[in-house]
Motif scaffolding. Structure first.
Motif, PDB file in Angstrom:
ATOM      1  N   GLU A  21       0.741  -1.183  -0.059  1.00 28.65           N
ATOM      2  CA  GLU A  21      -0.092  -0.199   0.118  1.00 28.65           C
ATOM      3  C   GLU A  21       0.745   1.315  -0.104  1.00 28.65           C
ATOM      4  O   GLU A  21       0.740   2.305  -0.685  1.00 28.65           O
ATOM      5  N   GLN A  22       1.825   1.355   0.816  1.00 29.26           N
ATOM      6  CA  GLN A  22       2.866   2.497   0.932  1.00 29.26           C
ATOM      7  C   GLN A  22       3.473   2.801  -0.423  1.00 29.26           C
ATOM      8  O   GLN A  22       3.703   3.679  -0.792  1.00 29.26           O
ATOM      9  N   LYS A  23       3.665   1.845  -1.204  1.00 22.77           N
ATOM     10  CA  LYS A  23       4.402   1.935  -2.467  1.00 22.77           C
ATOM     11  C   LYS A  23       3.339   2.544  -3.433  1.00 22.77           C
ATOM     12  O   LYS A  23       3.717   3.064  -4.669  1.00 22.77           O
ATOM     13  N   LYS A  24       2.010   2.621  -3.413  1.00 23.77           N
ATOM     14  CA  LYS A  24       1.269   3.011  -4.327  1.00 23.77           C
ATOM     15  C   LYS A  24       1.322   4.630  -3.920  1.00 23.77           C
ATOM     16  O   LYS A  24       1.040   5.433  -4.839  1.00 23.77           O
ATOM     17  N   SER A  25       1.662   5.269  -2.734  1.00 23.34           N
ATOM     18  CA  SER A  25       1.609   6.527  -2.794  1.00 23.34           C
ATOM     19  C   SER A  25       3.127   7.073  -2.773  1.00 23.34           C
ATOM     20  O   SER A  25       3.234   8.271  -3.179  1.00 23.34           O
ATOM     21  N   ILE A  26       3.943   6.274  -2.569  1.00 24.25           N
ATOM     22  CA  ILE A  26       5.466   6.882  -2.698  1.00 24.25           C
ATOM     23  C   ILE A  26       6.201   5.552  -3.301  1.00 24.25           C
ATOM     24  O   ILE A  26       6.446   4.382  -2.684  1.00 24.25           O
ATOM     25  N   PRO A  27       6.560   5.694  -4.623  1.00 28.52           N
ATOM     26  CA  PRO A  27       7.288   4.649  -5.369  1.00 28.52           C
ATOM     27  C   PRO A  27       8.471   4.312  -4.659  1.00 28.52           C
ATOM     28  O   PRO A  27       9.234   5.053  -4.293  1.00 28.52           O
ATOM     29  N   LEU A  28       8.905   2.980  -4.980  1.00 34.37           N
ATOM     30  CA  LEU A  28      10.341   2.565  -4.687  1.00 34.37           C
ATOM     31  C   LEU A  28      11.292   3.517  -5.102  1.00 34.37           C
ATOM     32  O   LEU A  28      12.252   3.728  -4.739  1.00 34.37           O
ATOM     33  N   SER A  29      11.113   3.898  -6.407  1.00 35.64           N
ATOM     34  CA  SER A  29      12.333   4.681  -6.986  1.00 35.64           C
ATOM     35  C   SER A  29      12.518   6.131  -6.062  1.00 35.64           C
ATOM     36  O   SER A  29      13.608   6.505  -6.334  1.00 35.64           O
ATOM     37  N   VAL A  30      11.353   6.736  -5.752  1.00 37.11           N
ATOM     38  CA  VAL A  30      11.608   7.811  -4.864  1.00 37.11           C
ATOM     39  C   VAL A  30      12.222   7.640  -3.796  1.00 37.11           C
ATOM     40  O   VAL A  30      13.083   8.373  -3.319  1.00 37.11           O
ATOM     41  N   VAL A  31      11.828   6.475  -2.870  1.00 40.38           N
ATOM     42  CA  VAL A  31      12.568   6.204  -1.631  1.00 40.38           C
ATOM     43  C   VAL A  31      13.700   5.959  -1.780  1.00 40.38           C
ATOM     44  O   VAL A  31      14.738   6.324  -1.219  1.00 40.38           O
ATOM     45  N   ARG A  32      14.304   5.080  -3.006  1.00 36.38           N
ATOM     46  CA  ARG A  32      15.518   4.788  -3.120  1.00 36.38           C
ATOM     47  C   ARG A  32      16.307   6.074  -3.449  1.00 36.38           C
ATOM     48  O   ARG A  32      17.591   6.042  -2.690  1.00 36.38           O
ATOM     49  N   ALA A  33      15.945   6.800  -4.251  1.00 40.52           N
ATOM     50  CA  ALA A  33      16.830   8.028  -4.670  1.00 40.52           C
ATOM     51  C   ALA A  33      16.976   9.140  -3.413  1.00 40.52           C
ATOM     52  O   ALA A  33      18.087   9.473  -3.062  1.00 40.52           O
ATOM     53  N   GLU A  34      15.901   9.037  -2.384  1.00 36.20           N
ATOM     54  CA  GLU A  34      16.157   9.817  -1.091  1.00 36.20           C
ATOM     55  C   GLU A  34      17.368   9.063  -0.240  1.00 36.20           C
ATOM     56  O   GLU A  34      17.943  10.007   0.372  1.00 36.20           O
TER      57      GLU A  34
END
Length: 267
Positions: A21-34
């Motif tokens: 569910e979390q991936k739907k609002s914040i994709p993996l690519s965004v979290v990885r970049a951060e």
């Protein structure tokens, strides 16, 4: 014969859904970049445990499946600050929301408040959670052998290594120690709590200690209630003790930590 479903399995299943569910609002690519843009001390958590003598990992935990609510008000920032002032080498922060009433915000805010390395205490079942941990200010993730295959553990450890995060590999028995050794774990934690019936046996760490090479950091987790427990942990040759409930219920964290270290009688 079907495998018995434990509380640990149930939590892991829920966590997979939660992360989906979390991936739907914040994709993996965004979290990885951060995560990748954050500069931090490489392997700061495990390095903090390499000093002479027993190290102490103190836990910020509002509740648990076995004890229910431990801290009703849960002033997590003041708890973390008190741990730091008391001489904690590292702090473990629960972020699992349903059974432990944890929150990602606890970890984020604590990381901005104290200067000791932090463990994100959660049920890592997806690479997403590792990048999250780094982005939230953690220095270490938890890999639980019971809920992961050797392949998953290796993959998650490789990611954490690339990010400079330590990985505490948690084991409950001989077979799981073998799994941890297969992935060249640098830090192995033995949980003294049986997650099938929640009974605690601090002898579990002692039984498994001889299976872990001396060049791997050994952490005894759960069940510490007295200076005698600490003495036993020291005598078995552990590098660190992870302590939760006895400190969470203490009015003075410093007094209780000093008491556990044998500095004076509690009375």
């Amino acid at each position: 014969m079907s495998k018995e479903i434990t509380v640990l399995d149930t939590i892991a299943t829920y966590t997979r859904q939660r992360i989906k569910e979390q991936k739907k609002s914040i994709p993996l690519s965004v979290v990885r970049a951060e995560a990748e843009k954050i500069e931090a001390v490489k392997f700061g958590f495990e390095n903090a445990l390499k000093k002479p003598g027993l190290s102490f990992i103190c836990e910020c935990k509002k509740a648990s499946p076995s004890k229910g609510i431990i801290s009703k008000d849960f002033p997590y920032l003041s708890i973390a600050k008190e741990y730091e002032d008391a001489g904690a080498d590292c702090i473990s922060v629960l972020t699992e929301p349903r059974w432990f009433l944890g929150s990602d915000k606890y970890l984020k805010e604590i990381s901005n408040t104290v200067n000791v390395p932090l463990l994100r205490k959660d049920f890592t079942v997806d690479e997403y959670m590792i990048y999250e941990a780094k982005a939230m200010g953690a220095s270490c993730i938890l890999l639980i052998c019971s809920i992961l295959s050797v392949e998953e553990m290796q993959y998650f450890k490789d990611i954490s290594d690339d990010l400079g995060l330590s990985a505490l590999v948690e084991c409950h028995d001989e077979a799981e120690i073998e799994k941890a050794l297969k992935i060249n774990a640098r830090m192995i934690g033995v949980n003294n709590r049986n997650l099938k019936d929640f009974s605690v046996d601090t002898g579990n760490s002692k039984r498994l200690r001889s299976l872990v090479p001396q060049d791997i950091l050994f952490v005894s987790e759960s069940g510490v209630k007295s200076p005698e427990d600490i003495k036993n942990i020291i005598d078995m040759g552990a590098d660190a003790a992870l302590i939760g409930e006895v400190l969470m219920r203490a009015e003075s964290k410093k007094f209780t930590l000093d008491w556990l270290k044998g500095k004076y009688d509690k009375d």
